[in-house]
Design an enzyme around this catalytic site. Structure first.
Site, PDB file in Angstrom:
ATOM      1  N   GLY A 203       0.761  -1.234   0.000  1.00 17.26           N
ATOM      2  CA  GLY A 203       0.000   0.000   0.000  1.00 17.26           C
ATOM      3  C   GLY A 203       0.791   1.283   0.000  1.00 17.26           C
TER       4      GLY A 203
ATOM      5  CB  ILE B  94       9.377  13.495   1.504  1.00 22.47           C
ATOM      6  CG1 ILE B  94       9.374  13.729   3.022  1.00 22.47           C
ATOM      7  CG2 ILE B  94       8.027  12.973   1.035  1.00 22.47           C
ATOM      8  CD1 ILE B  94       9.139  12.488   3.856  1.00 22.47           C
TER       9      ILE B  94
ATOM     10  CG  ASN C 139       5.028  10.489  -4.563  1.00 27.62           C
ATOM     11  OD1 ASN C 139       4.203  11.303  -4.172  1.00 27.62           O
ATOM     12  ND2 ASN C 139       4.888   9.842  -5.705  1.00 27.62           N
TER      13      ASN C 139
ATOM     14  CD  GLU D  50       6.034  -0.100  10.761  1.00 24.73           C
ATOM     15  OE1 GLU D  50       5.020  -0.095  11.478  1.00 24.73           O
ATOM     16  OE2 GLU D  50       6.309  -1.038   9.996  1.00 24.73           O
TER      17      GLU D  50
END
Length: 731
Positions: free
Chosen positions: A460, A622, A624, A698
């Site tokens: 996901g 980051i 995306n 997480e």
């Protein structure tokens, strides 16, 4: 070398596999076609502990289409050799159909194989099993615990005795189940002595190794395929009994076998986040400077394996504290084995520690953010190592500004909106930045397209997309020219897809392979007398949109396609790799968060509604932002469920899970999800890994439950120390 242009990395691009998913063309484990496949349905034990004394299969076998019923009475003996899979808890794994012992309610005791699913389901209901039943032990509150895992520094007891402020609290968290959208399923097919399995797994090599171990085969004789995973949250990080059963049934019937667990079976056929009882004693001075904290933790595990997670780590290094003592005891019960669930260990510890900090802030009349700032450490006190990055101060500052924390009336129960009591709360969070060995193959074709492969997973977070972005920039290609494939044990090895290490591990291997291949192409061009780049310093060449060119003279260059065609090359290929650093650690590697929540509590009914949430993250580079937002919002939703809704209920008389369905096990729905916002601090942590990422999946759930719990206290003035927070607890 001249730096490559970065056009894909950092851009909020849509998922490259999104169209496949929304059109139904993405194939999940149970969707794959296997010629002449038959169906298997597991018969679960109806007692919580004891022995099977008899199994009557005559009525089941008499049904049309039923091929076989397998149980311990006729199953072949399987080797079940021990293995060293790092994610498997120590102990004696459940040996499927190898003896008559029942260790928990719902344990597989037989499997029916039939030509249709309906026939298998009907026949499974006709299998009669008799037992010598015993009283199961499923209640952690009155069961004995094992030997503790301990940690200590300083003299916590002496420091507590001398502390100006001394507080003692006990918190309890409920068992939570993963409840992914896609139920667990396996298709198994034997071709001679070779086994192919299509499985819902977050670790194709783990499933491959487990199957080879159980059946006494060479690892190379097992192939595991898992291109799409419809949600996992940790539930597919180990090989559960149904996978072994599917492979066994396929071998016994000599037919491909499809076995899909029902929603009910997920509650005892796979793992769960264990329930905890977590007591804290803390001491501070009157200005809120922490002096000592003692942690006593009890968590459930199964009677045949010992599952432990990193529940002690946050208490060792989140705050400046000279004296710490911890003990973590597992409580063996007649249940199936727990497993990692999003933010394992840290989520539970964060709820306790951040609730305790909020209680201390209220006791001392200090703003909760100010209290945390007064206890910020300069280094990791559990290891003495400097932090690679630690921007919690900035997380607090940005979060407070964007959330409007300064408008908060510090007095509990002081703000109302009609019948609703309004409260705000916040909490810090952290998660370790883990990395592991990974490889990725990279192939550049003569037509200018590239294929990158690694046996990773995607449950996901967007692995297909983020790895494509990295590869596109490193190769100097457009996103459309790069294909990334994953989820097949024939591909180069990758670690389990969990623990927030996929991007750091697989991404670093992809970066390495693409960099190597780009340099290979540049060297080919520089050595080619017919190339416009012949004799050029390789360090001055970059690749943009598939064209190799001199960085300060873009007119001089040629395309990959021109270069390979002229040199009669069908492709260039290389293998990228990332190896986890060995030897002494030089830095403390963690990602951090500050989560803010606003809740409304009905003053008469005790109903809690989350109105808005903000998460601020120190998570390195980051890749995306669009995918990151998806992760952050999903983590917040999961935290809302943990704080207010999710609770597995067991009938301790017989070990039955009472609410083993999505009607009674409550998870957040759209009406429960408020305005959710995420902010990512600028970061690029090259001390952690070559691409500067720190992992996000997480972290985004850690800190959510305590932020909500602290907001509920601020709204009502009532401190609830048990999750989920129910209306009954507030009345």
């Amino acid at each position: 070398m001249s730096p490559q242009p970065q056009e894909a990395v950092g851009a909020p691009l849509s998922r490259v596999d999104g169209r496949l998913k929304v059109t139904g063309k993405a194939l999940y484990a149970a969707d794959h076609a296997a010629d002449a496949a038959v169906h298997a349905v597991v018969v679960d034990s109806s007692i919580g502990r004891g022995r099977v004394t008899g199994i009557d299969t005559r009525a089941a076998l008499a049904q049309p289409g039923v091929l076989k019923v397998i149980s311990h009475l006729d199953a072949p003996t399987l080797p079940y050799q021990r293995n060293a899979l790092p994610l498997n808890p120590p102990g004696e794994r459940l040996h499927v159909f190898q003896d008559d012992t029942v260790r928990f309610r719902g344990q597989p005791v037989a499997v029916v194989v039939a030509t249709t699913l309906e026939a298998a389901q009907h026949a499974a209901g006709l299998v009669t099993v008799t037992y010598d039943a015993q009283q199961p032990s499923t209640d952690m509150t009155d069961a004995p615990a094992g030997e503790p895992e301990t940690y200590a520094r300083g003299d916590a007891d002496k420091a507590l005795d001398c502390a100006a402020v001394h507080m003692e609290m006990t918190y309890r968290t409920a068992r939570n189940h993963h409840n992914p959208m896609e139920p667990h399923a396996t298709i198994a097919r034997w071709d001679g002595d070779k086994l192919t399995v299509w499985d819902k797994t977050q670790w194709v090599f783990g499933t491959q190794t487990e199957l080879a171990t159980v059946f006494g085969m060479a690892v190379e004789s097992v192939r595991v395929i898992s291109p799409f995973v419809g949600g996992g949250f940790g539930s597919a990080l180990r090989t559960w009994p149904h996978v072994i059963i599917a492979a066994l049934a396929a071998r016994e019937t000599r037919r491909p076998v499809k076995l899909a667990l029902t929603r009910r079976q997920l509650y005892f056929g796979t793992g769960f986040r264990p329930a905890y009882e977590y007591s804290v004693r803390l001491g501070s001075d009157r200005r809120g400077r922490l002096r000592a904290m003692v942690h006593d933790v009890r968590g459930e595990t199964s009677s045949y394996e010992t599952f432990m997670e990193s529940v002690l780590t946050p208490g060792q290094m989140l705050y400046n504290m000279p004296n710490v003592r911890q003990a973590h005891r597992t409580v063996p019960l007649d249940v199936n084995t727990p497993l990692y669930m999003r933010g394992p260990g840290y989520t539970t510890a964060s709820y306790v520690i951040e609730s305790a900090m909020d209680e201390l802030a209220h006791e001392l009349g200090i703003d909760p953010i100010e209290l945390r700032l007064r206890n910020e450490p300069d280094a990791d006190e559990s290891s003495g190592l400097p932090f690679s990055t630690r921007k919690l101060r900035e997380c607090y500052a940005v979060g407070a500004r964007e959330f409007g924390w300064n408008r908060r009336d510090p007095e509990p129960r002081a703000t109302r909106d009609g019948d609703w009591l309004i409260g705000t709360g916040m909490a810090a969070g952290l998660y370790n930045t883990a990395r592991n060995d990974a490889q990725a193959s990279v192939r550049l074709n003569a037509d200018g397209t590239a294929l990158v492969q690694s046996a990773a997973s995607d449950m996901g977070p967007g692995t297909y997309t983020s790895q494509t972005q990295l590869a596109a920039d490193a190769l100097g290609l457009t996103m459309r020219s790069v294909t990334f494939r994953l989820g097949d044990s024939l591909m180069p090895p990758a670690p389990a897809h969990g623990g927030s290490w996929t991007m750091a591990s697989v991404g670093s291997a992809v970066q390495d392979g693409c960099d190597k291949l780009r340099r290979q192409a540049i060297e080919l061009a520089v050595a080619d007398e017919k190339s416009p780049l012949h004799g050029v310093d390789p360090a001055t060449i970059v690749v943009h949109a598939g064209r190799l060119q001199v960085n300060d003279n873009p007119a001089r260059g040629e395309t990959y396609q021109q270069l390979l065609t002229r040199n009669k090359r069908t492709h260039l290929q290389t293998l990228g790799s990332f190896t986890r650093p060995t030897g002494p650690q030089r830095f403390s590697l963690y990602a951090y968060s500050a989560t803010f929540a606003e809740v409304a509590v009905d003053a008469r009914l005790g109903l809690v509604r989350v109105r808005r949430m903000l998460g601020v993250y120190d998570a390195g580079r980051i890749i995306n932002p669009k995918l990151a937002d998806s992760q952050a919002q999903g983590g917040m939703v999961g935290g809302i469920g943990q704080a207010l809704l999710e609770h597995t209920v067991t009938d301790h008389r017989d070990g039955r899970i009472v609410n083993a369905n999505l009607a009674d096990y409550l998870v957040p729905v759209n009406a429960d999800i408020p305005s959710l916002r995420a902010i990512y601090l600028d970061g690029d942590d090259r001390k952690a890994d070559p691409i500067g990422v720190k992992g996000l999946g997480e972290l985004v759930q850690i800190g959510v439950a305590p932020a909500i719990a602290n907001a509920v206290f601020h709204a009502t003035g009532r401190r609830v120390r048990e999750l989920p927070i129910t209306a009954e607890a507030l009345l």
